[in-house]
Design an enzyme around this catalytic site. Sequence first.
Site, short mmCIF file in Angstrom:
data_model
loop_
_atom_site.label_atom_id
_atom_site.label_comp_id
_atom_site.label_asym_id
_atom_site.label_seq_id
_atom_site.Cartn_x
_atom_site.Cartn_y
_atom_site.Cartn_z
N HIS A 1 0.83 -1.22 0.00
CA HIS A 1 0.00 0.00 0.00
C HIS A 1 0.86 1.26 0.00
CE1 HIS A 1 -3.93 -2.02 0.84
NE2 HIS A 1 -3.14 -2.93 1.36
N ASN B 1 -10.38 -2.70 2.59
CA ASN B 1 -10.09 -2.70 1.16
C ASN B 1 -11.37 -2.44 0.37
OD1 ASN B 1 -7.35 -3.23 1.29
ND2 ASN B 1 -7.56 -5.44 0.97
FE1 HDE Z 1 -2.58 -4.86 5.33
N1 HDE Z 1 -0.75 -4.14 5.80
N2 HDE Z 1 -1.98 -6.70 5.84
N3 HDE Z 1 -4.34 -5.66 4.69
N4 HDE Z 1 -3.19 -3.07 4.76
C1 HDE Z 1 -0.37 -2.85 5.68
O1 HDE Z 1 0.78 -1.61 7.31
C2 HDE Z 1 -0.89 -6.99 6.57
C3 HDE Z 1 -4.70 -6.97 4.74
C4 HDE Z 1 -4.44 -2.72 4.37
O2 HDE Z 1 -3.17 3.49 4.06
C5 HDE Z 1 0.97 -2.60 6.33
O3 HDE Z 1 1.05 0.63 7.57
C6 HDE Z 1 -0.85 -8.39 6.88
C7 HDE Z 1 -6.11 -7.13 4.56
C8 HDE Z 1 -4.49 -1.32 4.04
O4 HDE Z 1 -1.50 3.30 5.47
C9 HDE Z 1 1.33 -3.94 6.95
C10 HDE Z 1 -1.94 -8.93 6.28
C11 HDE Z 1 -6.58 -5.85 4.38
C12 HDE Z 1 -3.20 -0.84 4.26
C13 HDE Z 1 0.16 -4.80 6.54
C14 HDE Z 1 -2.65 -7.87 5.64
C15 HDE Z 1 -5.46 -4.96 4.46
C16 HDE Z 1 -2.41 -1.96 4.73
C17 HDE Z 1 1.99 -1.99 5.41
C18 HDE Z 1 -2.33 -10.39 6.23
C19 HDE Z 1 -8.02 -5.42 4.11
C20 HDE Z 1 -2.70 0.57 4.04
C21 HDE Z 1 2.06 -0.51 5.77
C22 HDE Z 1 -2.81 -10.88 7.41
C23 HDE Z 1 -8.91 -5.74 5.17
C24 HDE Z 1 -2.91 1.44 5.22
C25 HDE Z 1 1.27 -0.38 6.95
C26 HDE Z 1 -2.49 2.85 4.89
C27 HDE Z 1 -1.07 -1.88 5.11
C28 HDE Z 1 0.07 -6.07 6.94
C29 HDE Z 1 -3.83 -8.09 4.90
C30 HDE Z 1 -5.62 -3.55 4.27
C31 HDE Z 1 2.64 -4.53 6.56
C32 HDE Z 1 0.20 -9.09 7.68
C33 HDE Z 1 -6.91 -8.42 4.59
C34 HDE Z 1 -5.68 -0.53 3.54
O5 HDE Z 1 1.38 -3.85 8.34
#
Ligand code: HDE
Length: 706
Positions: A87, A160
């Site tokens: 992201h 999302n």
């Molecule tokens: Fe994320 N995801 N994600 N994700 N995600 C990040 O956090 C992660 C997942 C989502 O505008 C990271 O700040 C794991 C689902 C958004 O700053 C990180 C897993 C959904 C954003 C991370 C998921 C999301 C992130 C990277 C699997 C929808 C952007 C930068 C379990 C429900 C937030 C940060 C923004 C960002 C980890 C899966 C949505 C690495 C481990 C499912 C919108 O922490």
Amino acid sequence: MAADPSTPNLSPTQMADAKILRGQGGETHQVAEGDVPVLTTQQGVPVADDQNTLRVGARGPALLEDFHFREKIFHFDHERIPERVVHARGYAAHGFFETTDSLADITRADLFQRKGERTPVFVRFSTVAGNKGSADLARDVRGFATKFYTKEGNWDLVGNNIPVFFIQDAIKFPDLIHAAKQEPDRAFPQAQTAHDNFWDFISLSPEATNMAMWIMSDRTIPRSFRFMEGFGVHTFRFVNAEGKSTFVKFHWKPKLGMQSVVWNEALKINGADPDFHRRDLWDAITMGDFPEWEMGVQLFDEEFARKFDFDVLDATKIIPEEVIPIRRVGRLVLDRMVDNFFAETEQVAFCTQNVVPGIDFTNDPLLQGRNFSYLDTQLKRLGGPNFTHLPINAPKCPFHSFQQDGHMAFHNPKGRANYEPNSWGGPAGGPRESPERGYRSYPETVSGDKLRVRPELFADHYSQARQFYLSQTKIEQTHIKDAFVFELSKVETPAIRARMVSHLRNVDEALAKMVADGLGLMELPPAAPPARPVKKDLKPSKALSILENPPPSFAGRKIGVLVSDGVDATLLGALQTAAKAEGALIELVAPKVGGVTASDGTVIPAKQKVNGGPSVLYDAVAVLVSEEGAKLLAREATAKDFVSDAYAHAKFIAHVPAAAPLFEKAGVTDMDGGFVALGKAADAKAFVQACRALRFWDREAKVHAV
Ligand code: HDE
């Protein structure tokens, strides 16, 4: 020494006149004549010359003592922070959430108690795979992350624009993201999944099949952030004042309805305006046309969870709206752009574990992994534990803790007490726990063996993928098929293409055959053996289709009007009036950006020169050229592209008879039902009304042969 030809902001006289003034807040500002602030170093020392380094003689070496130069370069050298690991590319705005229906009986979360109450929010939209500088129209899931600054602390709903996810367990996330991002040896392709590694991983992970259907649909090429839905994805918990728990799934419904672009358009928008989505949000908000969503919740209990066909802890599954209806409880309005992109959009730190009393987690293994990951990643990205002190991350309600020190600590407790319990008493003793108001986790009873396994129902990988596909209109099904063929055609390893088709056979045989045919596979591979039988009787859900849920009007959309000298002033005026009445915008595209002289002699400036304003940037187009203009533009390749692309992308096209030579030269001769001839002023209204359908889809089959 000769005077330097460069021009500093202030003349030496102005410098000499610089004086110290006392600001309203009591702080001092150094200002020169006319209230222009004086340039200073970070230490506040006024700068006399920002054009030249201090050196020995005009041609001599630079001096180490040049503290201004050293400080300036030092700071520049350290301007970047690591981009988000996923992201990375995002855009954000401020706004508010207004509760429209109290949920006081369901949750004690303060923001949902009182109808009409507004809570400040910050929302960041993003793509997942691309780097920070990638293009907006990548085929990708969009992040929809909302920080609610509630009166009882910050709640982050990090969602999302698609309600399901690729994987079921967070331990697979690094693999998924490695596979999706650029391949590690060559560092390409960037911001796209059309490559071997991605489809290798997906085709080896049957749990990703439902998500694969969603990402191959038009959901991953939204027209802009304003036209997409949002989802919390996981099942969360609401807990009320009596401690009763209700499961909840969160939804965002865009007021303007959903809209996507077509794939060929997306490819071209990325070239014409890689910031298409950013610009759209910026324009809408700065013009006062504030984007809006309704928040909906699906509420259900343990009993429903037990009976439902799928496990509610499985983030690769939805609960169709037809099964649990959506209750609309609030509205989200974005009404203010950031003052500074870095300070706010880049430094905002969302954490799924930021919850408030009344909102709790479930044991969804993806959510549990996320709860670990987000705090962890912010430490690396923002450089220390005090990122919560940054204004964009700090709560807007009072907050007090005994946490102290660390890099860049801005909120520092006063007084002697920095631990508790302490015996200092009263205010000197610092903050105290509140058993009544404090956050309490829902006391769910859990027990079991320590295992690395998944629940039984998680293994149904195809039933909902099939349901999603069958819920789409024919046009959308074709887009899904085309997207699979496009992506898998970029995959160089034939075995990966075939493996993906073997999964599609469990989704829909006809789809699998069409994709196999589109790829030129010699024979249909055998279906992948499903771990659980595919449920073929799930009812299609209309809510899953974009086209089954058309927008209420053409509001918020943009018409590109190709004009030339001699443009009919009355018609153009009528079109402008009709668009305005609908809440749509008009943008003029002309041979020269300086504009055109209309039939009544008025000079009208253009927004775009024709080669910078291709029709892919607009939702519909009008060609209002004079006879002379048509002759000129018929010789201009980009004008011909303007009309032939609008035609190929199934757009509504308004035109005047004089434009005929341009259409002819562009090869657009089939004036079908998507064309509206503008003869008199009243036709403009009819055109804008026709545009409400957004596309003349009947044309699409005529322009695609392979
Ligand atoms: Fe994320 N995801 N994600 N994700 N995600 C990040 O956090 C992660 C997942 C989502 O505008 C990271 O700040 C794991 C689902 C958004 O700053 C990180 C897993 C959904 C954003 C991370 C998921 C999301 C992130 C990277 C699997 C929808 C952007 C930068 C379990 C429900 C937030 C940060 C923004 C960002 C980890 C899966 C949505 C690495 C481990 C499912 C919108 O922490």
